[in-house]
Design an enzyme around this catalytic site. Structure first.
Site, PDB file in Angstrom:
ATOM      1  N   ARG A  30       0.767  -0.786   0.142  1.00 27.58           N
ATOM      2  CA  ARG A  30       0.189   0.068  -0.637  1.00 27.58           C
ATOM      3  C   ARG A  30       1.275   1.173   0.050  1.00 27.58           C
ATOM      4  NH1 ARG A  30      -4.558  -0.522   4.365  1.00 27.58           N
ATOM      5  NH2 ARG A  30      -3.250   1.255   6.159  1.00 27.58           N
ATOM      6  N   SER A  99     -12.681  -2.859   0.955  1.00 27.85           N
ATOM      7  CA  SER A  99     -12.693  -2.853   1.455  1.00 27.85           C
ATOM      8  C   SER A  99     -14.518  -2.894   2.610  1.00 27.85           C
ATOM      9  CB  SER A  99     -12.177  -1.675   1.981  1.00 27.85           C
ATOM     10  OG  SER A  99     -10.831  -1.486   1.861  1.00 27.85           O
ATOM     11  N   LYS A 128      -6.594   5.319  10.692  1.00 25.12           N
ATOM     12  CA  LYS A 128      -7.142   6.055   9.445  1.00 25.12           C
ATOM     13  C   LYS A 128      -8.189   6.907  10.385  1.00 25.12           C
ATOM     14  CE  LYS A 128      -7.224   3.774   5.613  1.00 25.12           C
ATOM     15  NZ  LYS A 128      -8.322   2.970   4.643  1.00 25.12           N
TER      16      LYS A 128
END
Lengths: 198, 64, 256
Positions: A30, A99, A128
């Site tokens: 990522r 997701s 996050k």
């Protein structure tokens, strides 16, 4: 289900080079906030490294780079779904992980015939800023009942200690970031992860 | 230690898969498995051998 | 011409590399026929390091290499073999064989579908050797295969296309999928027939390797697949039971 249960996420090949030799079999790259050239070279190097160490590579978000490099898997978040060319991804034969955080997102994901569904954050995550605080284990069980044979990835606030419970609750795979990358001894932590998900 | 290499019992000095390949003179395009599990090239140095391990070293061959 | 996992082949002939009288004949058969794909396998490497010299020869031919999982009876064996083949041959292509029956060497379709899923999850580009069963074909495609390789007849039997009706049904059902007839071809006419039915390629081994003159037979097979492909593209006439005169009767003299 043939995917390995331990699914760490790293943001660079530097991490992959350090961690893959420990025997990781499923990993996500990522890359965040890097220029296109850097992303492409990271994806290309990750592909080579994963082949060398016998690991399955999932590329987060950068589906065009994945197609161009010949990667087998792409992970898309819900925001990524807004702009990704899903048919190009499917035509390229690439498998898709998506997701989800709520019913609406799950419906949207299922309509795309995904190859895995991620549910997060199972536990509160520092990574996050999310509108969902914590999904909890009962939600993991509920998701697994809804998606059946599609592999379920639990993510968010994961640790070695929490992993068995999440797998017990219905997740097929447990995904993790900071429990490894912010650990004082990441190699040792990865060994513990491999042991607990054997 | 005693291992089984390509089906034959063998007494070897090597303690890892990587050093076994060196000891036996395997080079070039080969792939390895230990106890019926694939060991990728990158992990051969980490793969410790133990007594009785069944090691397969495979190379290209004709096929239909 | 349909592409195989993004690769467009120069011609529709895929040739196996087993059972030739000698490496020299094998090489000649490939060079003189021009076959675009070679299937290969893995064996235990001995002291003679024969594997390395075979590999140089194949690399020199410049063909696309398609490793197989020959001899595998379970999905697990096929997976391990495929991983080893990928490392040795440096390709994601794998001809998936999971054998179910000793005499016919027909696929174990259950193990085949299971292995196809596991392999595609791991990034392999699978060419499954399968039967002409349409349900199995569907399952293989759902598992992630983008190519299918139905049998003509049992491996090495030389019988040709045992069930042409089933193969026609498969071609009609999966019109967009690259389909390769694999196994049982004995004669060039069989290979031509496969291409006339609209198949995208033919894979054969024994018909060439065990022929009296493998090099000549390889050339014949290439001529056959080219003829069959041209014919299919030329929109052939439909067969009929009764005659239809080819010479027109208009202008014929009255001479009786």
């Amino acid at each position: 289900m043939s995917l390995h249960r331990f699914y760490p996420i790293f943001d660079s090949c530097a991490w992959l080079r350090r961690m893959l030799p420990l025997g990781i079999k499923l990993v996500q790259l990522r890359v965040k906030d890097q220029p296109d050239g850097i992303v492409r070279s990271e994806v290309a190097e990750a592909y080579t490294l994963c082949r060398e160490y016998g690991a399955v590579l999932v590329v987060n978000d950068y589906w065009q780079a994945a197609i161009d490099t010949g990667c087998a898997w792409v992970h898309l978040g819900q925001e990524d779904l807004d702009t990704a060319d899903i048919s190009a991804i499917k035509v390229a034969g690439i498998k898709l992980g998506i997701s989800t955080h709520d019913e609406g997102e799950l419906e949207r994901a299922l309509a795309l015939d995904p190859d895995y569904i991620a549910l997060g954050p199972v536990y509160p995550t520092i990574l996050k800023k999310m509108k969902w605080h914590e999904q909890g284990l009962p939600r993991v069980t509920e998701w697994k009942t809804r998606i059946g044979d599609i592999p379920l990835v639990g993510i968010g606030g994961m640790s070695v200690e929490r992993a068995p419970g999440v797998l017990e609750a219905g997740a097929d795979i447990v995904s993790v970031v900071t429990d490894i990358t912010l650990n004082s001894d990441p190699e040792a932590r990865v060994r513990e992860w491999l042991e607990v998900t054997r | 230690m005693q291992i089984i290499l390509n089906g034959e019992p063998r007494e070897v000095d090597a303690v890892t898969l990587a050093s076994l390949l060196q000891e036996e003179g395997f080079s070039g395009r080969v792939a390895t498995a230990v106890n019926e599990v694939f060991v990728p090239a990158g992990l051969r140095a980490e793969q410790a051998l133990k007594d009785g391990d069944r090691v397969e070293v495979l190379a290209p061959m004709q096929g239909g | 011409m349909k592409s195989f996992y993004g690769v467009t082949l120069a011609n529709p002939l895929m040739l196996g590399t087993a059972q030739y009288p000698s490496p020299a004949i094998l090489e000649k058969a490939f060079r003189q026929s021009g076959a675009a794909v070679a299937t290969v396998s893995l064996r235990r490497e001995g002291a003679d390091k024969a594997g390395q010299s075979f590999w140089s020869m194949i690399a020199d031919l410049g063909v696309h290499v398609l490793p197989n999982t020959a001899g595998c009876h379970t999905a697990k064996e096929a997976m391990t073999t495929a991983q080893m083949a990928r490392e040795v041959f440096d390709t994601n292509w794998i001809k998936l064989e999971v054998i179910g029956h000793a005499d016919t060497l027909q696929p174990d379709v259950f193990g085949l579908v299971e292995a196809a899923k596991t392999l595609t999850d791991d990034g392999f580009q699978v060419f499954p050797y399968t039967t002409d069963d349409l349900g199995v074909a569907e399952r293989l495609l759902s598992a992630g295969c983008e190519v299918l390789m139905p049998w003509g007849a049992p491996i090495g039997s030389g019988r040709g296309l045992n069930n042409e009706y089933a193969l026609r049904a498969m071609r009609a059902e999966f019109s967009d999928v690259p389909l390769v007839i694999d196994a049982g071809i004995g004669l060039p006419s069989h290979a031509a027939r496969a291409m006339e039915l609209g198949f995208d390629a033919v894979l054969l081994n024994t018909a060439v390797a065990r022929a009296g003159d493998p090099v000549a037979m390889a050339r014949a097979m290439m001529a056959a697949v080219e003829a069959g492909k041209l014919a299919y593209e030329a929109d052939p006439i439909e067969p009929r039971d009764m005659a239809e005169a080819s010479t027109p009767v208009i202008g014929k003299a009255f001479l009786s």
